[in-house]
Design a protein around this motif. Structure first.
Motif, short mmCIF file in Angstrom:
data_model
loop_
_atom_site.label_atom_id
_atom_site.label_comp_id
_atom_site.label_asym_id
_atom_site.label_seq_id
_atom_site.Cartn_x
_atom_site.Cartn_y
_atom_site.Cartn_z
N VAL A 138 80.53 27.44 84.14
CA VAL A 138 80.22 27.61 85.56
C VAL A 138 79.44 28.91 85.69
N ARG A 139 78.33 28.85 86.40
CA ARG A 139 77.47 30.03 86.56
C ARG A 139 77.13 30.21 88.02
N LEU A 140 77.19 31.44 88.45
CA LEU A 140 76.84 31.78 89.84
C LEU A 140 75.79 32.87 89.82
N GLY A 141 74.79 32.70 90.68
CA GLY A 141 73.80 33.74 90.88
C GLY A 141 73.75 34.16 92.34
N TYR A 142 73.81 35.46 92.57
CA TYR A 142 73.62 36.03 93.91
C TYR A 142 72.25 36.69 93.85
N LEU A 143 71.26 36.10 94.54
CA LEU A 143 69.86 36.37 94.24
C LEU A 143 69.09 36.89 95.46
N PRO A 144 69.37 38.10 95.92
CA PRO A 144 68.60 38.64 97.04
C PRO A 144 67.12 38.83 96.70
N GLU A 145 66.81 38.93 95.41
CA GLU A 145 65.41 39.06 94.98
C GLU A 145 64.97 37.82 94.21
N GLY A 146 65.49 36.67 94.59
CA GLY A 146 65.10 35.43 93.94
C GLY A 146 63.74 34.95 94.39
N GLU A 147 63.29 33.82 93.83
CA GLU A 147 61.95 33.31 94.11
C GLU A 147 61.86 32.57 95.44
N ASP A 148 63.00 32.20 96.03
CA ASP A 148 63.00 31.50 97.32
C ASP A 148 64.15 32.03 98.16
N ASP A 149 64.52 31.30 99.22
CA ASP A 149 65.58 31.80 100.11
C ASP A 149 66.97 31.34 99.68
N GLY A 150 67.10 30.79 98.47
CA GLY A 150 68.42 30.40 97.96
C GLY A 150 69.17 31.63 97.48
N LEU A 151 69.98 32.21 98.35
CA LEU A 151 70.68 33.44 98.01
C LEU A 151 71.80 33.20 97.00
N TRP A 152 72.53 32.11 97.20
CA TRP A 152 73.65 31.77 96.30
C TRP A 152 73.31 30.47 95.58
N ARG A 153 73.39 30.48 94.26
CA ARG A 153 73.21 29.26 93.48
C ARG A 153 74.37 29.16 92.48
N ILE A 154 75.09 28.04 92.56
CA ILE A 154 76.24 27.82 91.69
C ILE A 154 76.05 26.50 90.96
N ASN A 155 76.10 26.53 89.63
CA ASN A 155 75.97 25.34 88.81
C ASN A 155 77.17 25.21 87.88
N ALA A 156 77.55 23.97 87.57
CA ALA A 156 78.61 23.70 86.61
C ALA A 156 78.07 22.77 85.53
N TYR A 157 78.61 22.90 84.31
CA TYR A 157 78.09 22.18 83.16
C TYR A 157 79.24 21.53 82.38
N ARG A 158 79.04 20.29 81.95
CA ARG A 158 79.98 19.68 81.02
C ARG A 158 79.71 20.20 79.61
N ASP A 159 78.45 20.37 79.32
CA ASP A 159 78.00 20.93 78.04
C ASP A 159 77.26 22.22 78.35
N PRO A 160 77.73 23.35 77.82
CA PRO A 160 77.06 24.63 78.14
C PRO A 160 75.57 24.65 77.83
N PHE A 161 75.12 23.74 76.94
CA PHE A 161 73.70 23.71 76.57
C PHE A 161 72.98 22.51 77.19
N GLY A 162 73.67 21.76 78.05
CA GLY A 162 73.07 20.60 78.68
C GLY A 162 72.66 20.89 80.11
#
Length: 286
Positions: free
Chosen positions: A58-82
């Motif tokens: 599970v990875r979370l990014g708090y991105l005030p200086e991201g490329e768009d207006d998505g401040l919070w992005r949270i992703n989960a993975y079954r396979d860490p490399f998938g």
């Protein structure tokens, strides 16, 4: 409401309905549930913040200086490399309390083995997507079907909504655009929202239901009036925060006070208590 008696309210107005509040501008409350489980925390040179679960799934990014207006992005993975199993995005104006509701539920699901990867499944109580919309319907939101395959749950004032899109969707587009299975928004319309959040097809029901329960809560949210980004101007109702009045003396208190006065002094009149008399407001904290 319990927060009316809280001496540390961070704001000078209450915003109602709460979905017309904006961000507090502080990410710490939403990060706290995950950091409390020992998730690591890293920063880049731009001021963006990243945290990963100990199992790296599970990875979370708090991105005030991201490329768009998505401040919070949270992703989960079954396979860490998938590819991600699911992804959620909260844009930069989303009320922080709604993000915190999500991360709190995510922390609980992470501790319950693989619950953070539990796919929605109609008919199974804890995984039925109807749980996501139930909190809103119970607060008077209405269900509509404006287009074929699209369902919309509208707030009573039509200034917020939850949209569900059926059919086949592009998995990558769900993670990188607003063309996701679920979209929650508030503002004048879904096309011009004050804030929005998206969730992809396989986002666990328990995580999204935690957000809609928080959105449906009728209690207002405290904000600073001068920070106009913290509420939707012209649409939100603002009520000044005022400290609670001290309790009025009981008849027994009055008799005890009279008994303590020196006998030589004439009896004093009982003080009058006015509902218009309030302590001075504290200065805004920064």
């Amino acid at each position: 409401m319990d927060h009316l008696n809280d001496p540390d309210i961070d704001g000078d107005v209450y915003v109602s309905p709460r979905y017309l509040a904006g961000t507090t501008g502080i990410g710490d409350p939403a990060l706290a549930p995950l950091l409390g489980l020992g998730w690591d925390l890293r920063h880049d040179d731009l001021g963006n913040v990243y945290t990963n679960s100990p199992n790296r799934r599970v990875r979370l990014g708090y991105l005030p200086e991201g490329e768009d207006d998505g401040l919070w992005r949270i992703n989960a993975y079954r396979d860490p490399f998938g590819p991600p199993a699911w992804g959620v995005c909260f844009n930069k104006a989303t009320p922080t309390e709604f993000v915190t509701a999500f991360t709190t539920a995510l922390a609980t699901a992470y501790e319950a083995r693989d619950a953070y990867l539990a796919r929605p499944f109609p008919g199974i109580a804890e995984r039925d997507p109807i749980r996501i919309v139930d909190p809103l319907l119970q607060q008077g939101w209405t269900l509509d079907r404006p287009y074929l395959g699209v369902y919309l749950v509208d707030a009573p004032d039509r200034h917020a909504g939850l949209e569900y899109t059926g059919g086949n969707l592009d998995p990558e587009g769900e993670l990188t655009t607003r063309d996701a299975r679920w979209q929650l928004w508030a503002g004048r319309s879904i096309d011009k929202p004050a804030w929005y959040a998206t969730a992809s097809t396989y986002t666990p029901v328990a995580l999204l239901a935690a957000v809609t329960r928080c959105v449906a809560d009728p209690a207002p949210l405290p904000r600073w009036r001068e920070d106009t980004f913290s509420y939707v101007a012209g649409m939100a109702q603002l009520t000044p925060v005022r400290a609670p009045l001290p309790p009025a003396p009981s008849p027994l208190d009055v008799r005890r006070a009279a008994a303590r006065r020196p006998a030589a002094l004439p009896p004093a009149s009982v003080p009058r208590w006015s509902t218009s008399t309030r302590p001075a407001l504290p200065r805004p904290r920064r």
